[in-house]
Write a protein that holds these residues in place. Structure first.
Motif, PDB file in Angstrom:
ATOM      1  N   UNK A 153       1.339   6.486  -3.032  1.00 18.51           N
ATOM      2  CA  UNK A 153       0.526   5.800  -2.403  1.00 18.51           C
ATOM      3  C   UNK A 153      -0.120   5.903  -0.982  1.00 18.51           C
ATOM      4  N   UNK A 154      -1.374   6.383  -0.943  1.00 22.37           N
ATOM      5  CA  UNK A 154      -1.924   6.918   0.282  1.00 22.37           C
ATOM      6  C   UNK A 154      -2.688   5.641   1.100  1.00 22.37           C
ATOM      7  N   UNK A 155      -2.677   5.519   2.380  1.00 21.74           N
ATOM      8  CA  UNK A 155      -3.526   4.618   2.970  1.00 21.74           C
ATOM      9  C   UNK A 155      -4.761   5.025   3.553  1.00 21.74           C
ATOM     10  N   UNK A 156      -5.337   4.230   4.214  1.00 17.20           N
ATOM     11  CA  UNK A 156      -6.694   4.681   4.812  1.00 17.20           C
ATOM     12  C   UNK A 156      -6.625   5.812   5.733  1.00 17.20           C
ATOM     13  N   UNK A 157      -5.451   6.047   6.443  1.00 19.96           N
ATOM     14  CA  UNK A 157      -5.187   7.013   7.334  1.00 19.96           C
ATOM     15  C   UNK A 157      -5.391   8.491   6.793  1.00 19.96           C
ATOM     16  N   UNK A 163      -3.454  16.683   6.237  1.00 19.52           N
ATOM     17  CA  UNK A 163      -2.750  16.696   4.919  1.00 19.52           C
ATOM     18  C   UNK A 163      -1.786  15.779   5.373  1.00 19.52           C
ATOM     19  N   UNK A 164      -1.438  14.806   4.483  1.00 22.36           N
ATOM     20  CA  UNK A 164      -0.288  13.630   4.684  1.00 22.36           C
ATOM     21  C   UNK A 164       0.885  14.150   4.028  1.00 22.36           C
ATOM     22  N   UNK A 165       1.946  13.790   4.868  1.00 23.00           N
ATOM     23  CA  UNK A 165       3.394  13.682   4.323  1.00 23.00           C
ATOM     24  C   UNK A 165       3.813  12.212   3.966  1.00 23.00           C
ATOM     25  N   UNK A 166       4.289  12.191   2.696  1.00 21.38           N
ATOM     26  CA  UNK A 166       4.753  10.712   2.329  1.00 21.38           C
ATOM     27  C   UNK A 166       5.825  10.965   1.388  1.00 21.38           C
ATOM     28  N   UNK A 167       6.629   9.911   1.154  1.00 21.41           N
ATOM     29  CA  UNK A 167       7.893  10.074   0.319  1.00 21.41           C
ATOM     30  C   UNK A 167       7.546   9.460  -1.121  1.00 21.41           C
ATOM     31  N   UNK A 168       8.261   9.876  -2.049  1.00 22.98           N
ATOM     32  CA  UNK A 168       8.469   9.314  -3.439  1.00 22.98           C
ATOM     33  C   UNK A 168       9.651   8.916  -3.849  1.00 22.98           C
ATOM     34  N   UNK A 169       9.899   7.547  -3.955  1.00 23.49           N
ATOM     35  CA  UNK A 169      11.156   7.034  -4.176  1.00 23.49           C
ATOM     36  C   UNK A 169      11.444   7.059  -5.799  1.00 23.49           C
TER      37      UNK A 169
END
Length: 471
Positions: A153-157, A163-169
């Motif tokens: 899930x990505x935010x408005x940022x 590019x955006x680094x996020x995590x998948x649980x």
């Protein structure tokens, strides 16, 4: 003195008949009780025999890779973290429910009563509530595994970064009754890449494979996969990926597995003034029906504009009957004209959605909505976002034979080898039946012999009294 003359031969036969009757009855009772012993002994031996086999140690000669996989995998497993709390409701306890009783009588005093009034009637007794017996639960399979995933899930940022680094649980559960070696693999869609998850390595085609964990029965843990989302990945929406886990257990043939999809959810954007877009999630019930997709397009500008909505669905998900004003551009794309949308007003549209059983089993999935406003003066404004598609069929346990818990898209339980007694049970039953028949024949023979002897004694002529000597 007169006396009855009984022949010696008949007296001897009577004496022999009684012992034979007693012997026959004793033999019959002994042999009748024998089949129970003969049946119990082999059963106890069969039950105790598996305990004599040496128990396999976790990680013995269990293969660390699937038989079909030939590429090398990391030797270290990803780091784990505490799993999220369970979302299932707590199991009801077996404690009896509180019961209402009559008001408690006042405690007696030490002074003698001043009147002879009869004592108050005791409060009516309420029978205790017996706790209901706990529902019987099927035994856990020898080997089993399940996996659940969150979404990316990505935010408005996201719109302000290259590019955006996020995590998948990812949460894994050992649902078997034995220790298991569990491995994980995941596939990322185009526009997403691994951002350096420890213990995992790329295997080509967007797939990544990770090392294995040693898991105890009933163990539940989570791991976080680091994912990088490209700045232009939104142009490819809707995007979805999948996660797969496999498990092997010592002494259990085959491999058990489970898989679940995840959605990549983008916020509305790229941000454009004067337009607002929102879409609700689509959920399929256990029967395969859904309430549809609800989309809202708002004109937040100062002039009227022609509104249009375009819905893009993943493979297997379609709009079967487009409502008025909508046309099917392709099986995965539906376009709807909303007409003139006045400034400050919001148009709402609901579309029916259907999905194939295969698409429902692969849920969660992602769909995309594109909203467009074409004002009478000024540039066209356009924004898009993604929405989530879930299905109860992906979490339900289908009725199958033999039963196989599905977890998400189907936990494949290891097939237990059939237990055979080698024909011993049939021979024991035949022996027991033969002993019962023999015992019954002996009893019948003893009874017939006794009856014949008594009949001869009763029908034999009685000799008269012999004359006494006159001398």
């Amino acid at each position: 003195m007169a006396r009855v003359d009984v022949r010696p031969g008949r007296r001897a036969r009577d004496r022999r008949a009684l012992p034979l009757l007693a012997i026959g009855l004793a033999v019959g009772l002994t042999v009748t009780a024998g089949p129970g012993w003969a049946t119990a002994a082999p059963t106890a031996a069969r039950v105790a025999s598996p305990a004599t086999e040496p128990a396999g140690e976790p990680g013995g000669d269990t293969p660390t890779a699937d038989p079909t996989e030939t590429e090398p995998v990391p030797t270290e497993a990803p780091s784990t973290t505490a799993p999220p709390p369970e979302t299932t409701p707590p199991v009801a306890t077996t404690e009896p429910a509180p019961t209402t009783t009559a008001p408690e009588q006042p405690a007696p005093t030490t002074a003698a009563p001043t009147t002879a009034a009869p004592p108050p009637a005791p409060a009516p007794s309420v029978p205790p509530v017996r706790p209901s017996a706990p529902a019987s639960t099927p035994p856990a399979p020898a080997a089993g595994v399940s996996v659940t995933t969150d979404d990316v899930t990505l935010t408005a940022a996201y719109w302000n970064a290259p590019s955006t680094v996020t995590t998948l649980r990812v949460t894994v559960t050992n649902t078997g009754a034995t220790p298991a070696r569990i491995r994980l693999a995941y596939t990322l869609p185009a526009g997403l890449s691994d951002a350096g998850t420890g213990g995992c390595a790329p295997a080509g085609g967007g797939e990544h494979r990770c090392g294995e964990w040693a898991s105890a029965p009933g163990a539940r843990f989570s791991t976080l996969l680091r994912v990088r989302v490209d700045g232009d990945a939104w142009k490819r929406m809707p995007l979805s990926g999948s996660v797969r886990v496999t498990a092997t257990a010592p002494g259990v043939p085959g491999v058990v597995s489970d898989n679940e999809g995840f959605a990549v959810l983008f916020p509305p954007g790229p941000p454009v003034p004067g337009i607002r877009l929102a879409a609700d999630a689509v959920s399929f019930d256990i029967s395969g029906g859904s309430s549809g997709l609800e989309v809202r397009l708002g004109n937040t500008g100062r002039v009227d504009a022609e509104g249009r909505i375009e819905v893009v669905l993943p493979a297997g998900v379609t709009v079967p009957t487009p409502p008025s004003g909508c046309t099917t551009v392709s099986p995965a794309r539906t376009r709807c004209a909303l007409g003139t949308l006045a400034a400050g007003r919001t148009a709402q549209l609901r579309l029916p959605v259907s999905a194939t059983p295969e698409a429902q089993r692969q849920a969660p999935l992602a769909g995309a909505v594109l909203g467009q406003l074409d004002p009478r003066s000024g540039p066209t404004r356009q924004v898009q976002m993604s929405f989530r598609i879930t299905s109860a069929a992906a979490l339900a346990t289908p009725v199958a034979s033999p039963p196989a818990p599905t977890g998400s898209q189907g936990v494949l339980a290891a097939e237990a080898p059939a237990v055979s007694d080698g024909g011993g049970g049939g021979s024991v039953r035949r022996t027991a039946i033969l002993l019962i028949v023999i015992s019954m024949l002996l009893v019948v023979f003893a009874l017939a012999l006794a009856t014949t002897s008594l009949r001869r004694r009763m029908t034999a002529p009685v000799t008269g009294p012999s004359a006494a000597s006159t001398e």
